[in-house]
Design a protein around this motif. Sequence first.
Motif, PDB file in Angstrom:
ATOM      1  N   GLY A 197       0.765  -1.135  -0.010  1.00  0.00           N
ATOM      2  CA  GLY A 197      -0.122  -0.098  -0.085  1.00  0.00           C
ATOM      3  C   GLY A 197       0.904   1.269  -0.162  1.00  0.00           C
ATOM      4  N   SER A 198       0.350   2.602  -0.654  1.00  0.00           N
ATOM      5  CA  SER A 198       1.060   3.575  -0.600  1.00  0.00           C
ATOM      6  C   SER A 198       2.360   3.568  -1.275  1.00  0.00           C
ATOM      7  N   HIS A 199       2.597   2.728  -2.201  1.00  0.00           N
ATOM      8  CA  HIS A 199       3.875   2.611  -2.904  1.00  0.00           C
ATOM      9  C   HIS A 199       4.181   3.749  -3.651  1.00  0.00           C
ATOM     10  N   ASP A 200       3.305   4.550  -4.188  1.00  0.00           N
ATOM     11  CA  ASP A 200       3.250   5.623  -4.765  1.00  0.00           C
ATOM     12  C   ASP A 200       4.300   6.705  -4.039  1.00  0.00           C
ATOM     13  N   GLY A 426      -4.857  13.900 -10.369  1.00  0.00           N
ATOM     14  CA  GLY A 426      -3.781  12.972 -10.267  1.00  0.00           C
ATOM     15  C   GLY A 426      -4.191  11.720  -9.484  1.00  0.00           C
ATOM     16  N   ARG A 427      -5.191  11.910  -8.525  1.00  0.00           N
ATOM     17  CA  ARG A 427      -5.516  10.714  -8.102  1.00  0.00           C
ATOM     18  C   ARG A 427      -6.199   9.851  -8.787  1.00  0.00           C
ATOM     19  N   TYR A 428      -7.052  10.091  -9.960  1.00  0.00           N
ATOM     20  CA  TYR A 428      -7.731   9.344 -10.638  1.00  0.00           C
ATOM     21  C   TYR A 428      -7.060   8.800 -11.904  1.00  0.00           C
ATOM     22  N   MET A 429      -5.757   9.549 -12.263  1.00  0.00           N
ATOM     23  CA  MET A 429      -4.948   9.255 -13.380  1.00  0.00           C
ATOM     24  C   MET A 429      -4.661   7.842 -13.552  1.00  0.00           C
ATOM     25  N   PRO A 430      -3.914   7.121 -12.505  1.00  0.00           N
ATOM     26  CA  PRO A 430      -3.559   5.993 -12.988  1.00  0.00           C
ATOM     27  C   PRO A 430      -4.759   4.878 -12.978  1.00  0.00           C
ATOM     28  N   ALA A 431      -5.733   5.276 -12.986  1.00  0.00           N
ATOM     29  CA  ALA A 431      -6.896   4.271 -12.882  1.00  0.00           C
ATOM     30  C   ALA A 431      -7.840   4.529 -14.266  1.00  0.00           C
ATOM     31  N   MET A 432      -7.733   5.797 -14.740  1.00  0.00           N
ATOM     32  CA  MET A 432      -8.858   6.007 -15.867  1.00  0.00           C
ATOM     33  C   MET A 432      -8.152   6.550 -17.123  1.00  0.00           C
ATOM     34  N   PHE A 433      -8.380   6.182 -18.146  1.00  0.00           N
ATOM     35  CA  PHE A 433      -7.574   6.866 -19.348  1.00  0.00           C
ATOM     36  C   PHE A 433      -8.127   8.244 -19.419  1.00  0.00           C
ATOM     37  N   SER A 434      -9.189   8.443 -19.479  1.00  0.00           N
ATOM     38  CA  SER A 434      -9.847   9.986 -19.481  1.00  0.00           C
ATOM     39  C   SER A 434      -9.217  10.805 -18.517  1.00  0.00           C
ATOM     40  N   MET A 435      -8.925  10.507 -17.206  1.00  0.00           N
ATOM     41  CA  MET A 435      -8.401  11.367 -16.277  1.00  0.00           C
ATOM     42  C   MET A 435      -6.637  11.344 -16.748  1.00  0.00           C
ATOM     43  N   HIS A 436      -6.255  10.319 -17.269  1.00  0.00           N
ATOM     44  CA  HIS A 436      -4.880  10.373 -17.625  1.00  0.00           C
ATOM     45  C   HIS A 436      -4.503  11.221 -18.850  1.00  0.00           C
ATOM     46  N   MET A 437      -5.530  11.334 -19.842  1.00  0.00           N
ATOM     47  CA  MET A 437      -5.523  12.403 -20.672  1.00  0.00           C
ATOM     48  C   MET A 437      -5.593  13.972 -20.299  1.00  0.00           C
ATOM     49  N   ALA A 438      -6.512  14.032 -19.237  1.00  0.00           N
ATOM     50  CA  ALA A 438      -6.606  15.234 -18.745  1.00  0.00           C
ATOM     51  C   ALA A 438      -5.422  15.862 -18.071  1.00  0.00           C
ATOM     52  N   PHE A 514       2.476   2.461 -24.633  1.00  0.00           N
ATOM     53  CA  PHE A 514       1.666   2.958 -23.487  1.00  0.00           C
ATOM     54  C   PHE A 514       1.252   1.570 -22.654  1.00  0.00           C
ATOM     55  N   ASP A 515       0.914   0.617 -23.527  1.00  0.00           N
ATOM     56  CA  ASP A 515       0.172  -0.597 -22.939  1.00  0.00           C
ATOM     57  C   ASP A 515       1.176  -1.341 -22.037  1.00  0.00           C
ATOM     58  N   SER A 516       2.397  -1.155 -22.478  1.00  0.00           N
ATOM     59  CA  SER A 516       3.472  -1.868 -21.591  1.00  0.00           C
ATOM     60  C   SER A 516       3.997  -1.283 -20.508  1.00  0.00           C
ATOM     61  N   ILE A 517       3.565   0.135 -20.105  1.00  0.00           N
ATOM     62  CA  ILE A 517       3.941   0.996 -18.946  1.00  0.00           C
ATOM     63  C   ILE A 517       2.685   1.491 -18.286  1.00  0.00           C
ATOM     64  N   VAL A 518       1.578   1.039 -18.681  1.00  0.00           N
ATOM     65  CA  VAL A 518       0.323   1.713 -18.023  1.00  0.00           C
ATOM     66  C   VAL A 518       0.220   1.314 -16.663  1.00  0.00           C
ATOM     67  N   GLY A 519       0.993   0.112 -16.423  1.00  0.00           N
ATOM     68  CA  GLY A 519       0.878  -0.365 -14.821  1.00  0.00           C
ATOM     69  C   GLY A 519       1.750  -0.103 -14.287  1.00  0.00           C
ATOM     70  N   SER A 520       2.644   0.514 -14.412  1.00  0.00           N
ATOM     71  CA  SER A 520       3.986   0.855 -13.799  1.00  0.00           C
ATOM     72  C   SER A 520       3.746   2.310 -13.307  1.00  0.00           C
ATOM     73  N   HIS A 521       4.207   2.506 -12.076  1.00  0.00           N
ATOM     74  CA  HIS A 521       4.378   3.702 -11.413  1.00  0.00           C
ATOM     75  C   HIS A 521       5.462   4.503 -11.992  1.00  0.00           C
ATOM     76  N   ALA A 522       6.601   3.750 -12.309  1.00  0.00           N
ATOM     77  CA  ALA A 522       7.550   4.258 -13.039  1.00  0.00           C
ATOM     78  C   ALA A 522       7.319   4.953 -14.507  1.00  0.00           C
ATOM     79  N   TYR A 587      -6.574  -1.443 -16.956  1.00  0.00           N
ATOM     80  CA  TYR A 587      -8.014  -0.808 -16.438  1.00  0.00           C
ATOM     81  C   TYR A 587      -8.721  -1.997 -15.959  1.00  0.00           C
ATOM     82  N   GLY A 588      -9.075  -2.992 -16.946  1.00  0.00           N
ATOM     83  CA  GLY A 588     -10.006  -3.871 -16.434  1.00  0.00           C
ATOM     84  C   GLY A 588      -9.648  -4.678 -15.512  1.00  0.00           C
ATOM     85  N   ALA A 589      -8.442  -5.049 -15.194  1.00  0.00           N
ATOM     86  CA  ALA A 589      -8.002  -5.702 -13.887  1.00  0.00           C
ATOM     87  C   ALA A 589      -8.094  -5.081 -12.741  1.00  0.00           C
ATOM     88  N   LEU A 590      -8.109  -3.661 -12.673  1.00  0.00           N
ATOM     89  CA  LEU A 590      -8.489  -2.947 -11.461  1.00  0.00           C
ATOM     90  C   LEU A 590      -9.942  -3.322 -10.917  1.00  0.00           C
TER      91      LEU A 590
END
Length: 670
Positions: A197-200, A426-438, A514-522, A587-590
């Motif tokens: 938890g809280s690894h970000d 920023g909070r929702y960015m990792p979980a939703m592509f729309s927030m990522h694009m915002a 993008f598909d290869s790094i979307v699940g990575s915090h780095a 996104y589906g795995a979440l």
Amino acid sequence: MTAISATRGRAAMILPVLAGAAILAGATAAGIGALSLTDALTATGLPDPGWATTLGLPFVRAAGEVAAVVAVGSFLLAAFLVPPQTSGVLDVAGYRALRIGTMASGAWAVCAALLVPLTISDVSGHPVSEFLDPATTWRLAGLIDTASAWRWTALLAAGLTLLSLPVLRWAWTPVLLAGSLLTLIPLGLTGHSAAGGSHDLATNSLLIHLLAAGLWAGGLLALLVHALRGGEYAALAARRFSTVALWCFVAMGFSGVINALVRLSPADLLTTPYGRLVTAKVIALVALGALGVGQRRRGVAALAEDPGNRAPLIRLALTEAVVFAATFGVAVGLGRTPPPPPAVLDPSISMVKIGYDFAGPPTVARILFDWRFDVLFGTAAIVLAGIYLAGVLRLRRRGDAWPAGRTTAWMLGCFMLLFATSSGTGRYMPAMFSMHMAVHMLLSMLVPILLVLGGPTTLALRALPVAGRGEPPGPREWLLAALHSRVSRFFTNPIISAVIFVVGFYGLYFSSLFDSIVGSHAGHVAMNIHFMASGYLFYWVVIGVDPTPRPFSPLAKLAVVFASLPLHGFFGVLLMGMHKVLGEWFYGALNLPWHTDLAGDQHLAGGITWSAGELPLLMVMIALLVQWHRSDRRTAKRLDRAADRDEDAELAAYNAMLSEMARRDDAARN
């Protein structure tokens, strides 16, 4: 002769001091690793891999980290603590530091390569003798995150070693310093901080912690070597490093507190092995801070009074080096000690993959008020705002004015950077592509425009002191050298900057990247850095208040803008028409119950991209028109001043030419 003999005697201590620091760090780490072996095996359920791994892994890692910080400090000293010759070639002190940095980078590469089989042995529970085949070990490293990180570290350190071998000029030393810091990054992306938890928060704080520790410890060891060798500019190097050490102390304290709070509670500090090691690190940090204060008051002051009096600095630096070496050993031992069990024993999927949970779907209230502070970008926003205001205050104290509009633009840019990365977006960015694009649009389109309109380079050039005649170059001269470098001229080419700005996001989203790094915090950190850097470079070239190495006309800037910005809208249209869902596997795995229509969310992201270019385009157009108008006014004033100086000689000559042409026409008609 006595002074020369003393200097030679001190120089002979350099290798034993550096080797002793590495051995002390390794022995401390190995001892802690042996003491915590039983707890580690119980926590992981793995068999004992043998003493070669149990003692060898922490020893090699701690010794390697000492080599890494020696490389960082040596390149720091060559780049910024001692001046080069007037021709740009490194002076003797800088060249010696460069060569030590090269050897330390090579040692760091060897240690990182050895840690690949040791890590595989540790993770698998098999003896390290089973993983001595380089080809097999290199292949297996891709299956284990930590081993893969060491593989990358070995490659980066080896590349840095080869790159530094032919260097003789100062211009390359900042690049080597950046490369040496880059070799520390894989460390921050693995271990306890990258999981749970809280690894970000833990990962971001650990990155800051590692970079600050590398600069502080490495700079101290490099300064110690420089003083033992009797090199020139010892007083200047000590004074400059003292400033660096102060900021590193603040950064280490800030990041260390955040990282510790993520892993344990205050009650665990004295009741668990992990907490006791954290307490030991805190005590060591406080001791280093006290020694640093003593160094400023005694060592640096003694050099200021007598440049040949190095004894106080050497004594205190040796003490600090011992404390640093022990601290590095404790830090490595801490990484091999199981932390206290988490408070949440059955974490959600989003907690495991992202680091935190969500209260529900994004709403206006949650976007505006449900904040989660981004330790990297949020801290950067606050620090940038503070440094800018300090520069403005310095100008005002000496009676110089600074446009309020530029200050307002910079402050707004810093706030938007903070909002984009730490608010609900920023909070929702990792979980939703729309927030990522915002967030993408904010970081690449709006934030850079506001920052470049603040004119930070011009402010720095006006606020920083100018090195006097005979004085070594300082920050202002370094900044000018960077602006006029060939690298800067290349990247400020309008075609190059536009290609980086536009092609970057097409290549990111329309490839498998993008598909290869979307699940990575780095991966998210790297994308945010790219958005910011490419946007700032582009808008600096087309509307920046600061001068660029390649100035061109407002009309050409307008052409670049009209050729580049519409491509964002076209990208949004393509995104809305895509049938493939980007990042669908992650996104589906979440498994978020309120986020099931991934195709609809991607269509929304395309709409955000398509519409987000309107406001930046309007701001760019206004800025260009204002700059065009001011340029015309400056040209008119310059011509008026020239006419006043020569009593309108140019106008008189023009009128005389017209009169002569009229006379000739009359003569021809007659």
